[in-house]
Design an enzyme around this catalytic site. Structure first.
Site, PDB file in Angstrom:
ATOM      1  N   ARG A  76       0.833  -1.201   0.000  1.00 55.12           N
ATOM      2  CA  ARG A  76       0.000   0.000   0.000  1.00 55.12           C
ATOM      3  C   ARG A  76       0.866   1.248   0.000  1.00 55.12           C
ATOM      4  NH1 ARG A  76      -3.628   1.748   4.763  1.00 55.12           N
ATOM      5  NH2 ARG A  76      -2.728   3.724   4.125  1.00 55.12           N
ATOM      6  N   VAL A 110      -0.174  10.020   6.303  1.00 54.33           N
ATOM      7  CA  VAL A 110       1.002   9.282   6.776  1.00 54.33           C
ATOM      8  C   VAL A 110       2.068   9.205   5.686  1.00 54.33           C
ATOM      9  CG1 VAL A 110      -0.339   7.895   8.428  1.00 54.33           C
ATOM     10  CG2 VAL A 110      -0.017   7.037   6.100  1.00 54.33           C
ATOM     11  N   HIS A 128      -2.172  10.608  12.627  1.00 51.28           N
ATOM     12  CA  HIS A 128      -2.437   9.202  12.296  1.00 51.28           C
ATOM     13  C   HIS A 128      -1.150   8.425  12.060  1.00 51.28           C
ATOM     14  CE1 HIS A 128      -6.882  10.120  11.052  1.00 51.28           C
ATOM     15  NE2 HIS A 128      -6.677  10.122  12.360  1.00 51.28           N
ATOM     16  N   SER A 214     -12.622  14.070   4.443  1.00 55.64           N
ATOM     17  CA  SER A 214     -14.062  13.782   4.447  1.00 55.64           C
ATOM     18  C   SER A 214     -14.666  13.992   5.832  1.00 55.64           C
ATOM     19  CB  SER A 214     -14.305  12.341   3.986  1.00 55.64           C
ATOM     20  OG  SER A 214     -13.727  11.435   4.908  1.00 55.64           O
ATOM     21  N   PRO A 239     -13.138  19.837  -3.342  1.00 59.53           N
ATOM     22  CA  PRO A 239     -14.017  19.928  -4.518  1.00 59.53           C
ATOM     23  C   PRO A 239     -15.369  19.248  -4.291  1.00 59.53           C
ATOM     24  CG  PRO A 239     -12.224  18.364  -4.911  1.00 59.53           C
ATOM     25  CD  PRO A 239     -11.952  19.013  -3.588  1.00 59.53           C
TER      26      PRO A 239
END
Ligand code: OAD
Length: 280
Positions: A76, A110, A128, A214, A239
């Site tokens: 990831r 991160v 985080h 969010s 946006p």
């Protein structure tokens, strides 16, 4: 985009004495090519055949399958290690340079891109965690250990090699290191995630920029609420609408700039530079 009312608010903040702060999320790094979490192509959206990311990114799963979780994270993170800061990151650095005494950056990201801009890292709170580091999972010591370069440059791989596994073992207790990130079944603390510092920052802020988030996580929500309740001007750059939007639009101190951060932030910082020269 910068309405006369927003301009007035920027000028008012420049005359103030409290912090000029940022609360930042994954949207800031989207223009660097790093997927967000909850947008259509976000990290948290595609599940694995067996587990959802919300099940994978947990202490519980790490205890059960440390190597599977490490491999998942290294894959990831692979994209983050290739990424470079974008115009939004550099605009934030420019604002720090403009207000070096008053600046604060609360980041959920991160990916380490803020640090690549050459910012003063003392004013960056990585709430985080920070994937450039790992730490002993058993907490036999509390130090943050830089992730070895071999693990950053490995590319996407199905399995960890024996040599890689050795790099993931604590040099003191031989147990596993863990990624230095906050998991879904863990709670914020001061030591690693600066919970008290950022709440204190939030109530001592004249102007809070919220960028590309969010609003789905706990501490950022508290930061937002604390700032709004303390009469802080809050400018959200996103946006799309978020969990903050309704309250921002309802509050007399809230403003929503419906733009990408890489486009809006450089213009705002330029405006603040001009205003500062006029005011001082
Ligand atoms: P999300 O994926 O939840 O939200 C990303 C936000 O960025 C969305 O509101 C998008 O509309 C916005 N966005 C996308 N592109 C943008 C752009 N170019 N400019 C500005 N905004 C843009 O990501 P976060 O809010 O950061 O936590 O997620 C918060 C936390 O949830 C993450 O830190 C992670 C996750 O669980 C942990 O891993 C502990």
């Amino acid at each position: 985009m910068i309405t006369p009312e927003i301009k007035e608010r920027l000028a008012k903040a420049i005359k103030g004495e409290k912090h000029i702060s940022f609360l930042v999320g994954a949207g800031l790094s989207a223009e660097s090519g790093i997927p967000t979490f909850r947008d259509k192509d976000g990290y948290w959206m595609p599940g694995s055949p067996n587990y959802t990311p919300q099940q994978m990114a947990t202490w519980r799963m790490f205890c059960q399958q440390p190597l599977v979780i490490w491999n998942w994270y290294l894959n990831r993170f692979h994209i983050c290690y290739q990424a470079k800061p974008n115009a939004g990151h550099f605009a934030i650095k420019d604002l720090q340079d403009l207000f070096p005494e008053r600046f604060a950056l609360i980041t959920q990201n991160v990916d380490g891109l803020h640090f690549q801009t050459g910012m003063n890292s003392k004013q960056i709170y990585s709430i985080h965690g920070d994937l450039r580091f790992m730490r002993c999972a058993a907490a036999c010591h509390k130090d943050l250990i830089p992730l070895p370069n071999q693990l950053k440059n490995r590319g996407l791989q199905e399995k960890l090699t024996k040599e890689e596994i050795m790099l993931l073992q604590c040099s003191d207790c031989s147990g596993f290191y863990r990624p230095h990130v906050l998991w879904f079944d863990e709670i914020y603390n001061e030591e690693y995630y600066k919970i008290h510092t950022v709440k204190y920052t939030a109530i001592n802020t004249d102007l809070l920029f919220i960028i590309g988030t969010s609003g789905a996580t706990n501490l950022p929500n508290q930061v937002f609420q604390l700032a709004l309740r303390n009469n802080t001007t809050v400018i959200d750059i996103n946006p799309n609408s978020s969990l903050f939007t309704a309250e921002i639009l309802y509050s007399p101190n809230g403003y929503w700039i419906k733009e990408k951060s890489g486009e809006a932030l450089p213009l705002i910082v330029e405006e603040m530079r001009k205003l500062k020269t006029e005011i001082v």
